[in-house]
Scaffold this motif. Structure first.
Motif, PDB file in Angstrom:
ATOM      1  N   TRP A  16       0.824  -1.045  -0.040  1.00 58.17           N
ATOM      2  CA  TRP A  16      -0.004   0.053   0.056  1.00 58.17           C
ATOM      3  C   TRP A  16       0.906   1.393   0.225  1.00 58.17           C
ATOM      4  N   THR A  17       1.576   1.364  -1.121  1.00 57.73           N
ATOM      5  CA  THR A  17       2.225   2.728  -1.374  1.00 57.73           C
ATOM      6  C   THR A  17       1.082   3.722  -1.798  1.00 57.73           C
ATOM      7  N   PRO A  18       1.544   5.069  -1.654  1.00 57.33           N
ATOM      8  CA  PRO A  18       0.371   5.960  -2.182  1.00 57.33           C
ATOM      9  C   PRO A  18       0.390   5.664  -3.589  1.00 57.33           C
ATOM     10  N   THR A  21      -1.968   2.685  -4.307  1.00 59.08           N
ATOM     11  CA  THR A  21      -3.369   2.867  -3.697  1.00 59.08           C
ATOM     12  C   THR A  21      -4.240   3.726  -4.570  1.00 59.08           C
ATOM     13  N   ARG A  22      -3.582   4.624  -5.161  1.00 59.87           N
ATOM     14  CA  ARG A  22      -4.529   5.330  -6.071  1.00 59.87           C
ATOM     15  C   ARG A  22      -4.675   4.504  -7.484  1.00 59.87           C
TER      16      ARG A  22
END
Length: 426
Positions: A16-18, A21-22
């Motif tokens: 769940w890196t930024p 996540t996007r």
């Protein structure tokens, strides 16, 4: 209590890196909308024109450009930033679906307009699919790739359960165009979200630096494309485990296309009936959801052995269909087949993304997908011919045997058996 010098226990990396996540949010929107399209498009065309020929033309208009341009999509996805390519492809697909929605909502009777929209959607898919297979390695830590794939597989299978039901309801109470309009809106929103993700793959080596600087001379484009394609084929063939397992699953897809998709319903018609077959499909889908969740915590030492053994319940399912087994046994086997296929898919995607060179990953994925797309219709054509000669039960039994053979044959190779889970690397 361990001594102070002992290494701390390894903590699995989170996907769940930024950026992921996007990307995941965009994917969920895209998947949910796209899972509504088959039901809406099929019933919408049949209600609008009353012609199965027209429906076949619309489906072919989507499939032909996708298959024809898949290898091109793999080359492009290895040449340009994959995030930018996905943003553009989702935008094209969203506009195409919006046009299809208007066709139904406004009652347009010009079929060529719908064919053009379907072709544009196929065009976008040819570039989307290879880029999606390659971008995970750009977005998450190396040792979190398996978990990222497990999350994606689970979510994808959930949308496959929810989307068709929602589309069927919209078609029944309103108009197929509304389901397509929702798909268009989700695709456009997904494109906007993808556009906010930084280009995390700038460190990925490029086969041709001029491609990054603004393109190649027109006269060199075909020559460069062929060079890139050969490079992708070289990367595909230099891994013995990769091409052996790929060709095994090409054979499996022939069997899935013919045995499961064609002869399965034919066999069910005389045994468990249409309602029973619907329950089998639901059990398999539920198994796929559960398998995706299971794969999040499953990282075998010898991943290719697991990849080849996980789909083995299909062989038992084919044999049980051939024997006319009762519905409870078939439901158990269908659930196990769904679990196995989901776990296999996650392990396979992870192996490709961790072991294939990043600069060639989308080209290798496009070769893998092309073999899959071709093998399913091949099975759909061959299975009825075999059933006409041998009968459905015998053909199902032979299919079970071929399934076992296809899955076990690559294990003769020491490289396939011996391929080990890579160590945790950053």
């Amino acid at each position: 209590m361990p001594p102070p010098s002992a290494d701390p226990p390894s903590v699995p990396a989170s996907p769940w890196t930024p950026a992921f996540t996007r990307f995941f949010l965009a994917q969920c929107l895209s998947w949910l909308g796209s899972s509504m399209t088959p039901v809406a498009l099929s019933f919408g065309v049949l209600r609008a024109t009353g012609s199965t020929t027209d429906l076949g033309l619309v489906l072919a208009a989507n499939t032909i450009p996708m298959v024809a341009l898949l290898l091109v999509g793999g080359v492009v996805a290895d040449r340009v930033p994959r995030r930018a390519l996905l943003t553009f492809a989702h935008l094209v697909a969203g506009l195409a679906q919006a046009s299809s929605a208007m066709w139904f909502l406004l009652g347009v009777q010009a079929l060529p307009l719908l064919l053009v929209a379907a072709a544009l959607n196929g065009f976008a898919s040819a570039f989307t699919a290879p880029a999606l297979r390659g971008i995970i390695a750009d977005l998450v830590p190396h040792d979190a790739i398996g978990r990222a794939n497990a999350v994606r597989t689970t979510s994808r299978n959930l949308t496959r359960m929810l989307g068709p039901a929602a589309a069927g309801l919209l078609v029944a109470v309103a108009n197929a165009g509304w389901a397509l309009a929702i798909d268009a809106g989700f695709l456009l929103l997904a494109s906007a979200i993808l556009a906010t993700i930084p280009n995390a793959d700038t460190a990925r080596p490029s086969t041709h630096a001029s491609a990054r600087r603004g393109g190649l001379p027109v006269g060199a484009t075909l020559r460069t494309f062929m060079t890139d394609l050969k490079g992708g084929w070289h990367e595909f063939t230099r891994h013995r485990w990769l091409w052996l397992v790929t060709f095994a699953f090409t054979g499996m897809n022939v069997l899935i296309g013919g045995i499961w998709l064609v002869l399965g319903p034919a066999s069910a018609e005389d045994t468990i009936g249409a309602a029973g077959w619907g329950l089998l499909l639901a059990a398999r889908a539920a198994g796929q959801v559960g398998g995706g969740a299971l794969a999040y915590h499953f990282s075998p030492r010898r991943p290719m052995v697991a990849v080849l053994l996980m789909p083995m319940p299909y062989a038992a399912l084919f044999a049980a269909l051939a024997a006319g087994s009762d519905l409870p046994l078939l439901l158990v086997l269908a659930t196990l087949a769904g679990i196995g296929s989901a776990v296999e898919s996650v392990l396979w995607e992870t192996a490709l993304q961790q072991r294939v060179a990043r600069e060639a990953l989308s080209r290798v994925a496009s070769i893998d997908m092309l073999l899959s797309f071709v093998s399913v219709p091949a099975g759909q054509l061959l299975a009825p011919m075999a059933a006409a000669l041998l009968g459905v039960p015998i053909t199902l039994a032979i299919g079970a045997g071929l399934c076992v053979t296809a899955l076990l044959t690559p294990l003769i190779s020491a490289e396939v058996r011996g391929l080990r889970r890579p160590p945790t690397v950053v």
